[in-house]
Design an enzyme around this catalytic site. Sequence first.
Site, mmCIF file in Angstrom:
data_model
loop_
_atom_site.group_PDB
_atom_site.id
_atom_site.type_symbol
_atom_site.label_atom_id
_atom_site.label_comp_id
_atom_site.label_asym_id
_atom_site.label_seq_id
_atom_site.Cartn_x
_atom_site.Cartn_y
_atom_site.Cartn_z
ATOM 1 N N LYS A 67 0.792 -1.232 0.000
ATOM 2 C CA LYS A 67 0.000 0.000 0.000
ATOM 3 C C LYS A 67 0.823 1.281 0.000
ATOM 4 O O LYS A 67 1.811 1.391 0.704
ATOM 5 C CB LYS A 67 -0.900 0.016 1.245
ATOM 6 C CG LYS A 67 -1.961 -1.073 1.246
ATOM 7 C CD LYS A 67 -2.772 -0.991 2.514
ATOM 8 C CE LYS A 67 -3.911 -2.003 2.482
ATOM 9 N NZ LYS A 67 -4.682 -1.921 3.743
ATOM 10 N N GLY A 74 8.770 -2.244 11.836
ATOM 11 C CA GLY A 74 8.141 -0.936 12.031
ATOM 12 C C GLY A 74 9.145 0.150 12.359
ATOM 13 O O GLY A 74 9.029 1.285 11.903
#
Length: 426
Positions: free
Chosen positions: A226, A406
């Site tokens: 995405k 992350g």
Amino acid sequence: MNYNKKTVYDIDVAGKKVLLRCDFNVPQDKATGAITSDKRIVAALPTIRYLLGQGAAVIACSHLGKPEPSFEKWVKKQTEKGKDPAELTEEKWQKSLKKLTLAPVAERLSELLGKPVVFAHDVVGPDAKAKAAALKGGEIMLLENTRFEKGETKNDPALAKELASMAEVYVSDAFGSVHRAHASTAGVAAYLPAVSGLLVAKELEVMGKALDDPKRPFVAVLGGAKVSDKIAVINNLLEKADTVIIGGGMAYTFAKAQGGEIGKSLLEEDKCAYALEMIEKAKAKGVKLLLPVDTVVAGEFPNPIDAPVDVETVDVTAIPADKEGLDIGEKTRALFADAIKNAKTVVWNGPMGVFENPTLAKGTIAVAQALADSDAVTIVGGGDSAAACEQLGFADKITHISTGGGASLEFLEGLELPGIACLQDK
């Protein structure tokens, strides 16, 4: 953010109690609870061995998984998942917590160190306090899962203070968690002198230098599904890189934004304007923005993910209405590899396609191969790209593979990482 932080080499730890935050969030077999990969435990060994060798008493801590430390919240979450509240007992909740104990990690760490690892059955309770008080220089203990404490993820100062009360120095060596402001990753630094361990120091040195003072040409390769996951990363890297390469599922939003036909491919309609904005920004900055020119398509997404799949290669702007793009095509692979070949610094985050499927892994393999063949400083952000490099056997040919998914992404975004910001500057 200042990456020039003090490390364990900059302080005297002899005879001191050191609270060491590790990343022992290891994968486990769901049925047996057995550790399926001890890579994260092995990664912590250099810092642990150094501290023990200096005569420190090491109090290691880590989280594991996402336990729910409150029975009421556990019931609420299980109910949201469709479970019958009448069947949700305290006994079942306790059982769910027991599955996430760090006891197996203590056992494995003991085997790897070749010495006993004392295990505390709580985090800041009587067992942890007593064992920490009795710990001598050259000895190591491991606290129970920090997320068993309600205050951990809230960065509760009271919990941070309790953790800190057991030690005289705090060492941060869990790069995979430094993007989180938790009690054990950031909060404790308010009460103890805080420095980085060797793992975090290497991440800061390699990734910090790549972003602040890279050897040029500097090429950034971004993949993944995405655009929304990488908005800030693309934006930040267009300020720093000479070439930005975009592959993976997010490339179809860029193709659609420019008027292409993308069939059933992944599309974030609301990000088309952003994609055009980034294309314009690249032009204005004189940054080369490379997008796929051809793509490998199939009628359906493979299910299961590694199932055989019939594919063909088409122009990225002319995908048939009944097909979806699942990997970059041959011309794109050559285009991307060529850009990487001439680079002096390469940062890569995110696969080029559905790399878990052998037929759709060719784009990701081509990028991994290009990095492996390059003389550049090559850095692979954690997560899927790191997994791809390891699975494909290229890991030993890459300068640095980040240990944080992350965290490395937020690093590339240029964000301040709470678990780094709290450490003492050199």
